[in-house]
Design a protein around this motif. Structure first.
Motif, PDB file in Angstrom:
ATOM      1  N   VAL A   1       0.829  -1.202   0.000  1.00  0.00           N
ATOM      2  CA  VAL A   1       0.000   0.000   0.000  1.00  0.00           C
ATOM      3  C   VAL A   1       0.864   1.253   0.000  1.00  0.00           C
ATOM      4  O   VAL A   1       0.571   2.233  -0.702  1.00  0.00           O
ATOM      5  CB  VAL A   1      -0.962  -0.011   1.202  1.00  0.00           C
ATOM      6  N   SER A   2       1.935   1.206   0.772  1.00  0.00           N
ATOM      7  CA  SER A   2       2.836   2.366   0.827  1.00  0.00           C
ATOM      8  C   SER A   2       3.464   2.645  -0.534  1.00  0.00           C
ATOM      9  O   SER A   2       3.543   3.796  -0.979  1.00  0.00           O
ATOM     10  CB  SER A   2       3.921   2.114   1.873  1.00  0.00           C
ATOM     11  N   LYS A   3       3.876   1.564  -1.221  1.00  0.00           N
ATOM     12  CA  LYS A   3       4.486   1.749  -2.539  1.00  0.00           C
ATOM     13  C   LYS A   3       3.466   2.286  -3.540  1.00  0.00           C
ATOM     14  O   LYS A   3       3.767   3.203  -4.329  1.00  0.00           O
ATOM     15  CB  LYS A   3       5.059   0.421  -3.028  1.00  0.00           C
ATOM     16  N   ILE A   4       2.262   1.740  -3.529  1.00  0.00           N
ATOM     17  CA  ILE A   4       1.223   2.200  -4.448  1.00  0.00           C
ATOM     18  C   ILE A   4       0.884   3.662  -4.187  1.00  0.00           C
ATOM     19  O   ILE A   4       0.684   4.459  -5.118  1.00  0.00           O
ATOM     20  CB  ILE A   4      -0.028   1.312  -4.316  1.00  0.00           C
TER      21      ILE A   4
ATOM     22  N   PRO B   1      -6.279   8.701 -13.908  1.00  0.00           N
ATOM     23  CA  PRO B   1      -7.533   9.345 -13.501  1.00  0.00           C
ATOM     24  C   PRO B   1      -7.322  10.232 -12.273  1.00  0.00           C
ATOM     25  O   PRO B   1      -6.960   9.747 -11.209  1.00  0.00           O
ATOM     26  CB  PRO B   1      -8.450   8.159 -13.182  1.00  0.00           C
ATOM     27  N   LYS B   2      -7.542  11.511 -12.410  1.00  0.00           N
ATOM     28  CA  LYS B   2      -7.264  12.469 -11.336  1.00  0.00           C
ATOM     29  C   LYS B   2      -8.155  12.253 -10.125  1.00  0.00           C
ATOM     30  O   LYS B   2      -7.780  12.576  -9.001  1.00  0.00           O
ATOM     31  CB  LYS B   2      -7.458  13.902 -11.864  1.00  0.00           C
ATOM     32  N   ALA B   3      -9.352  11.705 -10.337  1.00  0.00           N
ATOM     33  CA  ALA B   3     -10.289  11.543  -9.227  1.00  0.00           C
ATOM     34  C   ALA B   3      -9.964  10.331  -8.352  1.00  0.00           C
ATOM     35  O   ALA B   3     -10.547  10.163  -7.275  1.00  0.00           O
ATOM     36  CB  ALA B   3     -11.710  11.416  -9.761  1.00  0.00           C
ATOM     37  N   LEU B   4      -9.045   9.477  -8.802  1.00  0.00           N
ATOM     38  CA  LEU B   4      -8.735   8.264  -8.052  1.00  0.00           C
ATOM     39  C   LEU B   4      -8.000   8.601  -6.770  1.00  0.00           C
ATOM     40  O   LEU B   4      -7.042   9.377  -6.772  1.00  0.00           O
ATOM     41  CB  LEU B   4      -7.893   7.316  -8.905  1.00  0.00           C
ATOM     42  N   THR B   5      -8.444   8.031  -5.675  1.00  0.00           N
ATOM     43  CA  THR B   5      -7.791   8.244  -4.386  1.00  0.00           C
ATOM     44  C   THR B   5      -7.353   6.896  -3.811  1.00  0.00           C
ATOM     45  O   THR B   5      -7.990   5.868  -4.038  1.00  0.00           O
ATOM     46  CB  THR B   5      -8.741   8.928  -3.388  1.00  0.00           C
ATOM     47  N   VAL B   6      -6.275   6.918  -3.060  1.00  0.00           N
ATOM     48  CA  VAL B   6      -5.755   5.710  -2.418  1.00  0.00           C
ATOM     49  C   VAL B   6      -6.362   5.531  -1.035  1.00  0.00           C
ATOM     50  O   VAL B   6      -6.090   4.554  -0.349  1.00  0.00           O
ATOM     51  CB  VAL B   6      -4.208   5.773  -2.332  1.00  0.00           C
TER      52      VAL B   6
ATOM     53  N   ARG C   1      -8.391   1.053 -12.643  1.00  0.00           N
ATOM     54  CA  ARG C   1      -9.377   1.438 -11.635  1.00  0.00           C
ATOM     55  C   ARG C   1     -10.206   0.234 -11.212  1.00  0.00           C
ATOM     56  O   ARG C   1     -10.541   0.076 -10.033  1.00  0.00           O
ATOM     57  CB  ARG C   1     -10.288   2.533 -12.191  1.00  0.00           C
ATOM     58  N   ASN C   2     -10.542  -0.625 -12.147  1.00  0.00           N
ATOM     59  CA  ASN C   2     -11.301  -1.827 -11.829  1.00  0.00           C
ATOM     60  C   ASN C   2     -10.486  -2.761 -10.943  1.00  0.00           C
ATOM     61  O   ASN C   2     -10.976  -3.260  -9.916  1.00  0.00           O
ATOM     62  CB  ASN C   2     -11.706  -2.533 -13.121  1.00  0.00           C
ATOM     63  N   GLN C   3      -9.248  -3.017 -11.322  1.00  0.00           N
ATOM     64  CA  GLN C   3      -8.379  -3.881 -10.524  1.00  0.00           C
ATOM     65  C   GLN C   3      -8.156  -3.300  -9.135  1.00  0.00           C
ATOM     66  O   GLN C   3      -8.139  -4.022  -8.130  1.00  0.00           O
ATOM     67  CB  GLN C   3      -7.034  -4.062 -11.239  1.00  0.00           C
ATOM     68  N   PHE C   4      -7.984  -1.990  -9.093  1.00  0.00           N
ATOM     69  CA  PHE C   4      -7.732  -1.303  -7.828  1.00  0.00           C
ATOM     70  C   PHE C   4      -8.921  -1.473  -6.876  1.00  0.00           C
ATOM     71  O   PHE C   4      -8.751  -1.778  -5.681  1.00  0.00           O
ATOM     72  CB  PHE C   4      -7.473   0.177  -8.110  1.00  0.00           C
ATOM     73  N   ALA C   5     -10.116  -1.298  -7.387  1.00  0.00           N
ATOM     74  CA  ALA C   5     -11.310  -1.417  -6.547  1.00  0.00           C
ATOM     75  C   ALA C   5     -11.499  -2.839  -6.036  1.00  0.00           C
ATOM     76  O   ALA C   5     -11.812  -3.058  -4.859  1.00  0.00           O
ATOM     77  CB  ALA C   5     -12.535  -0.965  -7.332  1.00  0.00           C
ATOM     78  N   LEU C   6     -11.309  -3.828  -6.909  1.00  0.00           N
ATOM     79  CA  LEU C   6     -11.514  -5.219  -6.512  1.00  0.00           C
ATOM     80  C   LEU C   6     -10.464  -5.679  -5.498  1.00  0.00           C
ATOM     81  O   LEU C   6     -10.782  -6.402  -4.558  1.00  0.00           O
ATOM     82  CB  LEU C   6     -11.492  -6.124  -7.742  1.00  0.00           C
ATOM     83  N   ALA C   7      -9.216  -5.244  -5.683  1.00  0.00           N
ATOM     84  CA  ALA C   7      -8.173  -5.591  -4.719  1.00  0.00           C
ATOM     85  C   ALA C   7      -8.470  -4.957  -3.363  1.00  0.00           C
ATOM     86  O   ALA C   7      -8.272  -5.575  -2.304  1.00  0.00           O
ATOM     87  CB  ALA C   7      -6.810  -5.146  -5.226  1.00  0.00           C
ATOM     88  N   THR C   8      -8.949  -3.705  -3.387  1.00  0.00           N
ATOM     89  CA  THR C   8      -9.284  -3.013  -2.142  1.00  0.00           C
ATOM     90  C   THR C   8     -10.367  -3.762  -1.380  1.00  0.00           C
ATOM     91  O   THR C   8     -10.251  -3.999  -0.172  1.00  0.00           O
ATOM     92  CB  THR C   8      -9.756  -1.573  -2.439  1.00  0.00           C
TER      93      THR C   8
ATOM     94  N   LEU D   1      -1.590  -7.218  -5.848  1.00  0.00           N
ATOM     95  CA  LEU D   1      -1.115  -5.885  -5.475  1.00  0.00           C
ATOM     96  C   LEU D   1       0.178  -5.546  -6.215  1.00  0.00           C
ATOM     97  O   LEU D   1       0.405  -4.382  -6.560  1.00  0.00           O
ATOM     98  CB  LEU D   1      -0.899  -5.806  -3.962  1.00  0.00           C
ATOM     99  N   LYS D   2       1.001  -6.544  -6.472  1.00  0.00           N
ATOM    100  CA  LYS D   2       2.218  -6.292  -7.245  1.00  0.00           C
ATOM    101  C   LYS D   2       1.864  -5.863  -8.665  1.00  0.00           C
ATOM    102  O   LYS D   2       2.495  -4.962  -9.231  1.00  0.00           O
ATOM    103  CB  LYS D   2       3.089  -7.541  -7.285  1.00  0.00           C
ATOM    104  N   ALA D   3       0.845  -6.484  -9.252  1.00  0.00           N
ATOM    105  CA  ALA D   3       0.420  -6.110 -10.603  1.00  0.00           C
ATOM    106  C   ALA D   3      -0.125  -4.691 -10.633  1.00  0.00           C
ATOM    107  O   ALA D   3       0.072  -3.960 -11.613  1.00  0.00           O
ATOM    108  CB  ALA D   3      -0.629  -7.098 -11.105  1.00  0.00           C
ATOM    109  N   LEU D   4      -0.795  -4.268  -9.558  1.00  0.00           N
ATOM    110  CA  LEU D   4      -1.268  -2.887  -9.474  1.00  0.00           C
ATOM    111  C   LEU D   4      -0.093  -1.921  -9.532  1.00  0.00           C
ATOM    112  O   LEU D   4      -0.130  -0.908 -10.230  1.00  0.00           O
ATOM    113  CB  LEU D   4      -2.052  -2.668  -8.187  1.00  0.00           C
ATOM    114  N   SER D   5       0.955  -2.257  -8.793  1.00  0.00           N
ATOM    115  CA  SER D   5       2.148  -1.412  -8.790  1.00  0.00           C
ATOM    116  C   SER D   5       2.799  -1.376 -10.170  1.00  0.00           C
ATOM    117  O   SER D   5       3.202  -0.307 -10.653  1.00  0.00           O
ATOM    118  CB  SER D   5       3.133  -1.924  -7.742  1.00  0.00           C
ATOM    119  N   ASP D   6       2.884  -2.540 -10.825  1.00  0.00           N
ATOM    120  CA  ASP D   6       3.463  -2.597 -12.174  1.00  0.00           C
ATOM    121  C   ASP D   6       2.619  -1.800 -13.168  1.00  0.00           C
ATOM    122  O   ASP D   6       3.149  -1.156 -14.079  1.00  0.00           O
ATOM    123  CB  ASP D   6       3.578  -4.052 -12.632  1.00  0.00           C
ATOM    124  N   HIS D   7       1.314  -1.850 -12.992  1.00  0.00           N
ATOM    125  CA  HIS D   7       0.420  -1.114 -13.883  1.00  0.00           C
ATOM    126  C   HIS D   7       0.613   0.399 -13.722  1.00  0.00           C
ATOM    127  O   HIS D   7       0.558   1.156 -14.704  1.00  0.00           O
ATOM    128  CB  HIS D   7      -1.030  -1.495 -13.599  1.00  0.00           C
TER     129      HIS D   7
END
Length: 784
Positions: A639-642, A658-663, A756-763, A733-739
């Protein structure tokens, strides 16, 4: 009231049944109380009757009614007829018999069901707040359990077992493989274990009987090819050869940096570092036409120049022609195949063939720094033609099992397994592991049958077939019983390749098992120096960096954790060079003696001690030694790296992101998991652990963790390794970072909507795991 065994009812006359009357009321009820006694049913039956004058009369019933009234009306003594005396004697004897049975069962329960009592040895890194366990441990002291295991595992017994299971030919599905399976089964049976077999009909690969595989360089045949790569695409490929070091993504990036295109090239790479399947997949992504893989001397010290390599190139595990399904019978499933099958040809060649190619390579580009043993990478005139005619065959394979059943939670079990098949002799790859498996089964069975040890949970011993083809036997079993296993199997210990050298100890495992690994290392001595433990000899202050290594696709334990969500561990004693002749016909007892200074049996004993102590600890203690908090560190690291990457992208003003995306959501989910793990620890501290039901409830929460990290939004057939932290695919989560890196560098594969889809499902997968770990629905702390 009449008390009798089931079936006696019809033999006692109605006139001899006790009836109760009370103030003219009748109670025509029949109560059946059934209690299981050692598998037998006994029945206690009570009939309450009314006054005689309320019975329905007619056809002799009135006469019977008057007889009962005269004999049994409360307050009126019955006549002492011979029939009454006999009845009283029978009733008295039956009462005495039932009293004896009740006393026997109570005494037996006291003997066989371990009660919750204090454990005598505390794991230093326990996830339990406080330091000591307070209940629900088995009757036998842990120190005594360890001593029984230590005395039972001996070098002489292992030497004898090596001879029993050594074989020159036991490839998967062969008569030799079946024979060894029968030997394992017979041993399990002789140890008084419950045994069974599991048969699968799977697609394996053989060399062609005619039209052999060939490799030619500029029209010259390089020689006979006896090794092969299972599941390679068949056919013919021709192109200019290009040297690619190990075929890792970083290696191929270096070639691209030199403006060398891989389109249509035949890539020549060394074996090692990553699996054969990953090498081929990396080349296919860059449009290479084929891959040749050879063993270099640096990676296979002492290998003969004409040694053949065997392996597989399926980027996955199990039968690739029934992905996500068990291969009980191929006719039951549609004709589909795994997405992990390669789209290009692949073949192994010998070291001498590779040297012949490398020495003749031309080209204007010099090899990158660090690519020792080669100067030129290959020119357009260095044409290689590859023909692969491997034959796909259906074979029956058999997995063999034996179980030692637990005394408290027999439906919760640990699995210990080892592959039985090999490409050739396979002494290190299969014989040693199978021997350690059988010896552990013998020793632990003896502890249970003769030494008084009563495990709380069950231990399943498994001998797998077709391990060399990509853990086919083990994966098919997992696929066949997935819904049962991920609710009941709480750990897997792999014994494949546990001895390959001397001097180093390496472990790959789920983070949940790290604390157990550490405590076990403190209790097992090194084979070369009994005065030292594995822990002290491998850097006590920094053991994780010196001992732990990632678990990749080629690890035999990988399907258990990444596909089934079962915490798993594999380990090995190895040499400083970390090399052995796996996948060759040189995997022999003689070669392993050379690599271990003839200490194979001693190292196998230490391997058995390490695996055995972990297994016994997991079935001995009242709480599972699986640390859910260990995943908290890993999640926070990702999470810290992302978060840093997202901040960097926002600041870079790229249009792709996407500017609206928040972590914030991901950070919140990470916090939820942290609080849930902490809550579990607090619940343990505040619970009455002498309560067996409470122990089971807490253990079930612990068991859910690994399984809940499997993304529920993916199909096991299309994406088998669904674990978001240990798995493989775009959902991790590693794939999210690579993306995010791809988005930053504006790479063609970058897709903001997909991210954004991958991010939401992982969350939400992390949040769902936190919710499950929290316990009851009213305990969930969901802040998203």
């Amino acid at each position: 009231m009449t008390i009798r065994p089931e079936g006696l009812h019809d033999r006692i006359p109605i006139s001899d049944r006790l009836t109760w009357t009370r103030r003219g009321q009748r109670y025509p009820r029949l109560f059946n109380l059934t209690q299981n006694m050692e598998g037998e049913n006994s029945q206690v039956e009570m009939k309450l009757s009314s006054d005689i004058d309320e019975e329905v009369g007619g056809n002799g019933v009135g006469e019977h009614h008057n007889h009962v009234r005269d004999s049994y009306i409360v307050g009126k003594p019955a006549g002492r007829t011979p029939k009454n005396v006999c009845f009283m004697i029978v009733a008295t004897l039956l009462c005495l018999l039932i009293g004896y049975l009740i006393g026997y069962l109570a005494h037996r329960k006291e003997e066989t069901a371990p009660i919750c009592s204090a454990s005598t040895n505390v794991m230093d890194e326990s996830f339990i707040k406080g330091s000591s366990e307070t209940g629900a441990a088995p009757l036998m002291d842990w120190a005594e359990v360890k001593e029984l295991l230590r005395k039972g595992l001996t070098t002489s017994n292992l030497e004898e077992t090596f001879g029993h299971f050594a074989s020159e030919n036991h490839r998967a599905g062969s008569p030799g493989d079946e024979m060894l399976g029968s030997k394992v089964l017979n041993n399990f049976t002789s140890y008084r274990m419950s045994t069974w077999k599991d048969e699968h009909y799977v697609k394996l690969v053989d060399l062609p009987a005619s039209s052999p595989n060939t490799v030619t360089y500029k029209g010259t045949d390089l020689g006979s090819l006896k090794g092969f790569l299972a599941y390679s695409k068949t056919g013919t490929a021709e192109g200019a050869v290009l040297y690619g070091h190990y075929g890792e993504k970083d290696d191929l990036s270096k070639l691209q940096d030199k403006n060398i295109a891989l389109d249509g090239r035949v890539l020549l790479v060394r074996a090692g570092r990553i699996s054969f399947a990953e090498k081929v997949a990396n080349a296919a992504q860059l449009n290479a036409s084929a891959v040749l893989i050879y063993p270099a001397y640096a990676d296979y010290p002492g290998i003969v120049t004409n040694a053949e390599l065997f392996g597989h190139v399926h980027l996955g595990s199990g039968d690739p022609y029934t992905p996500g399904f068990p291969s009980f019978n191929h006719t039951q499933f549609p004709p589909i195949q795994s997405s992990g099958l390669p789209s290009i040809l692949a073949q192994t060649i010998t070291n001498s063939m590779a040297r012949q190619l490398i020495s003749n390579l031309k080209g204007d580009t010099v090899a990158p720094s660090g690519w020792e043993g080669v100067r030129n990478l290959g020119g357009k005139d260095d044409i290689v033609k590859l023909v692969v005619n491997n034959v796909l065959v259906e074979k029956k394979i058999t997995n063999v099992f034996g179980v030692i059943k637990g005394y408290v939670d027999p439906d919760r079990y640990l699995v210990i397994g080892a592959q039985r098949d090999a490409w050739g002799p396979g002494f290190a790859s299969s014989t040693v592991g199978t021997s350690v498996l059988v010896e552990l089964a013998r020793v632990i069975s003896d502890m249970v049958n003769n030494k008084g040890f009563k495990p709380r949970r069950s231990i399943v011993f498994a001998s797998w077939s077709a391990g060399e083809y990509g853990s086919v036997g083990a994966t098919e079993w997992l696929e066949g019983y997935l819904s049962s296993l991920n609710m009941k199997a709480f750990s897997y210990i792999c014994l494949d390749g546990v001895v390959t050298g001397l001097g180093k100890f390496k472990v790959s495992a789920s983070p949940m098992m790290h604390s157990l690994i550490q405590s076990t290392m403190k209790e097992v001595n090194t084979p070369s120096d009994p005065s030292k433990t594995l822990y002290s000899s491998h850097g006590a202050n920094n053991w994780e960096s010196t001992v732990l290594e990632p678990m990749g696709l080629n690890h035999p334990a990988y399907p258990f954790i990444a596909f089934s969500g079962i915490p798993s561990v594999s380990f090995r004693f190895t040499s400083v060079e970390n090399k052995f002749h796996f996948g060759t016909l040189q995997d022999t007892r003689e070669k392993l003696n050379e690599a271990t200074s003839k200490q194979v049996a001693g190292l196998a004993v230490s391997a058995g001690q390490f695996a055995g102590q972990m297994a016994l600890r997991l079935v001995h203690d009242h709480l599972l030694r699986l640390n859910a908090d260990k995943y908290n560190t890993l999640i926070r690291k990702h999470v810290s790296k992302i978060n840093r990457q997202v901040v960097s992208l926002v600041n870079s003003q790229t249009d792709l992101f996407p500017k609206a995306l928040t972590v914030n959501w991901l950070i919140s989910a990470s916090g939820s998991y942290s609080r849930a793990a902490r809550s579990l620890s607090e619940d343990i501290d505040n619970s009455e652990l002498e309560d067996v039901a409470m122990c089971r409830k807490i253990n079930d929460r612990i068991m859910n963790v690994e399984r809940d990290f499997l993304s529920p939004y993916l199909s096991p057939r299309e994406t088998p390794f669904r674990h978001i932290l240990m798995g493989s695919g775009s959902h991790t989560l590693k794939a999210l970072s690579d993306h995010l890196d791809a988005l930053k560098n504006s790479q063609p594969e970058a897709d903001a909507d997909l991210f954004r889809n991958q991010f939401a499902l992982a969350t939400w997968t992390i949040q769902g795991c936190a919710n499950s770990l929290s316990g009851e629905i009213w305990s969930i702390d969901n802040e998203i």
